[in-house]
Write an enzyme that holds these catalytic residues in place. Structure first.
Site, PDB file in Angstrom:
ATOM      1  N   ASN A 248      50.890  65.990   3.877  1.00 22.23           N
ATOM      2  CA  ASN A 248      50.972  65.372   5.203  1.00 22.23           C
ATOM      3  C   ASN A 248      49.850  65.926   6.074  1.00 22.23           C
ATOM      4  O   ASN A 248      49.910  67.076   6.510  1.00 22.23           O
ATOM      5  CB  ASN A 248      52.339  65.671   5.821  1.00 22.23           C
ATOM      6  CG  ASN A 248      52.467  65.108   7.233  1.00 22.23           C
ATOM      7  OD1 ASN A 248      51.688  64.258   7.650  1.00 22.23           O
ATOM      8  ND2 ASN A 248      53.471  65.581   7.964  1.00 22.23           N
TER       9      ASN A 248
ATOM     10  N   LYS B  10      49.055  65.066   9.049  1.00 18.74           N
ATOM     11  CA  LYS B  10      49.391  65.031  10.471  1.00 18.74           C
ATOM     12  C   LYS B  10      48.212  64.426  11.264  1.00 18.74           C
ATOM     13  O   LYS B  10      47.548  63.533  10.754  1.00 18.74           O
ATOM     14  CB  LYS B  10      49.807  66.406  10.954  1.00 18.74           C
ATOM     15  CG  LYS B  10      50.940  66.991  10.088  1.00 18.74           C
ATOM     16  CD  LYS B  10      51.559  68.227  10.653  1.00 18.74           C
ATOM     17  CE  LYS B  10      52.668  68.717   9.725  1.00 18.74           C
ATOM     18  NZ  LYS B  10      53.413  69.865  10.309  1.00 18.74           N
TER      19      LYS B  10
ATOM     20  N   HIS C  24      60.333  62.739  10.201  1.00 23.03           N
ATOM     21  CA  HIS C  24      59.745  64.078  10.212  1.00 23.03           C
ATOM     22  C   HIS C  24      60.213  64.815  11.455  1.00 23.03           C
ATOM     23  O   HIS C  24      60.425  64.224  12.515  1.00 23.03           O
ATOM     24  CB  HIS C  24      58.220  63.981  10.190  1.00 23.03           C
ATOM     25  CG  HIS C  24      57.539  65.284   9.946  1.00 23.03           C
ATOM     26  ND1 HIS C  24      57.341  66.214  10.947  1.00 23.03           N
ATOM     27  CD2 HIS C  24      57.026  65.830   8.812  1.00 23.03           C
ATOM     28  CE1 HIS C  24      56.726  67.267  10.451  1.00 23.03           C
ATOM     29  NE2 HIS C  24      56.528  67.064   9.149  1.00 23.03           N
TER      30      HIS C  24
ATOM     31  N   GLU D 213      58.765  66.547  13.568  1.00 26.00           N
ATOM     32  CA  GLU D 213      57.922  66.384  14.752  1.00 26.00           C
ATOM     33  C   GLU D 213      58.194  65.049  15.440  1.00 26.00           C
ATOM     34  O   GLU D 213      58.093  64.952  16.670  1.00 26.00           O
ATOM     35  CB  GLU D 213      56.449  66.513  14.357  1.00 26.00           C
ATOM     36  CG  GLU D 213      56.092  67.937  13.968  1.00 26.00           C
ATOM     37  CD  GLU D 213      54.837  68.075  13.134  1.00 26.00           C
ATOM     38  OE1 GLU D 213      54.541  69.205  12.727  1.00 26.00           O
ATOM     39  OE2 GLU D 213      54.161  67.048  12.880  1.00 26.00           O
TER      40      GLU D 213
ATOM     41  N   GLU E  36      63.095  69.923   5.163  1.00 26.09           N
ATOM     42  CA  GLU E  36      62.120  70.738   5.888  1.00 26.09           C
ATOM     43  C   GLU E  36      62.842  71.543   6.963  1.00 26.09           C
ATOM     44  O   GLU E  36      63.156  71.020   8.030  1.00 26.09           O
ATOM     45  CB  GLU E  36      61.019  69.873   6.502  1.00 26.09           C
ATOM     46  CG  GLU E  36      61.499  68.599   7.205  1.00 26.09           C
ATOM     47  CD  GLU E  36      60.465  68.031   8.154  1.00 26.09           C
ATOM     48  OE1 GLU E  36      59.288  68.372   8.051  1.00 26.09           O
ATOM     49  OE2 GLU E  36      60.869  67.252   9.035  1.00 26.09           O
TER      50      GLU E  36
ATOM     51  N   GLY F  97      55.031  75.629   9.782  1.00 27.97           N
ATOM     52  CA  GLY F  97      53.909  76.222  10.500  1.00 27.97           C
ATOM     53  C   GLY F  97      54.096  77.667  10.890  1.00 27.97           C
ATOM     54  O   GLY F  97      53.238  78.245  11.545  1.00 27.97           O
TER      55      GLY F  97
ATOM     56  N   SER G  83      55.906  75.701   5.274  1.00 31.77           N
ATOM     57  CA  SER G  83      55.026  76.824   4.904  1.00 31.77           C
ATOM     58  C   SER G  83      54.880  76.954   3.385  1.00 31.77           C
ATOM     59  O   SER G  83      54.937  78.057   2.826  1.00 31.77           O
ATOM     60  CB  SER G  83      55.547  78.130   5.519  1.00 31.77           C
ATOM     61  OG  SER G  83      55.501  78.068   6.925  1.00 31.77           O
TER      62      SER G  83
END
Length: 262
Positions: free
Chosen positions: A12, A14, A104, A106, A174, A180, A220
């Site tokens: 991904n 992003k 996702h 985000e 996730e 991150g 990660s």
């Protein structure tokens, strides 16, 4: 008896890389995989560029017949109309996108996407013959209050409403607190949640679908920890974020071999 599911490594990107940078990265990735004599039977590879890069990636993949799939980072729940900034599943299908990321963390956090909207997007993707990569996961607060499995299980159950069991779906776990952060969940945590998600798939879509559906871990992921996750029976690949922008690192993640025994 264990089922042999082809591992899936999804990158991904992003909001990174313009279309020229996308071409360069895919070319380098294809070269790295060819140089390593990567066998697609060992792992399927897909990249998820920004929408503005998709046509360039499609042209390159098709022209050189690269063993790299590609998809969108999101899809609209609508086919067309007055929805400024939205991307229809019909548009993605015309570009040959095989996959699309839905739900996702985000999108859920920054755009307040509800479970109901995620479900509508899953149905829209299936309508247009695109495989949803359905993301579920818990925040640090969720983990503290409910444990690792409760929120992902609830998200998955809602997202599967009305889903056609005859059509492929990929599920990506996730943990939001790991994305991150440089600190991944443990393989044991990933397995615990993966097993719980597979149980929901069996309940809602049937045991055969559950046995064949690939469940990814994302958060990660690195070349140094991918093998530990892929040893777990209910982890079938990875949704890779930042590391997918580094060709050496991403190709190293791809080049693992998961051995599934009876």
């Amino acid at each position: 008896m264990a089922v042999n599911r082809t591992p899936f490594i999804a990158g991904n990107w992003k909001m990174n890389l313009d279309h020229l940078q996308a071409i360069a990265l895919v070319q380098k990735l294809a070269f790295a995989l060819a140089e390593a004599k990567h066998d697609p039977a060992d792992a399927e590879v897909a990249v998820f560029p920004p929408f503005t890069d998709l046509r360039s990636v499609q042209t390159l993949v098709d022209a050189d017949r690269l063993p790299i799939a590609y998809g969108g980072q999101d899809v609209s729940s609508h086919d067309s109309g007055a929805y400024t900034g939205e991307i229809s599943g019909a548009f993605l299908a015309k570009l040959g996108a095989r996959y699309v990321i839905i739900g996702h963390s985000e999108r859920r956090t920054l755009h307040a996407e509800s479970d109901e909207l995620v479900n509508a997007k899953v149905l829209a993707a299936q309508k247009h013959g695109i495989v949803p990569v359905l993301c579920v996961g818990e925040t640090a607060e969720d983990l503290e209050a409910h444990g690792a499995s409760a929120v992902p299980v609830a998200q998955l159950r809602r997202a599967l409403e009305g889903v056609d069991p005859a059509k492929e779906i990929v599920v990506a776990y996730e943990p939001v607190w790991a994305i991150g952060s440089g600190q991944a969940a443990t393989p044991e945590q990933a397995q615990q949640v993966g097993a719980a998600l597979r149980a929901v798939l069996a309940e809602v879509l049937g045991p055969d679908v559950a046995a064949s559906t690939r469940i990814l871990y994302g958060g990660s992921v690195k070349s140094s920890n991918i093998a530990s996750f892929l040893r777990e029976p209910d982890v079938d690949g990875a949704l890779v974020g930042g590391a997918s922008l580094d060709v050496d690192e991403f190709s190293a993640i791809v080049r693992f071999k998961k051995h599934v025994g009876a």
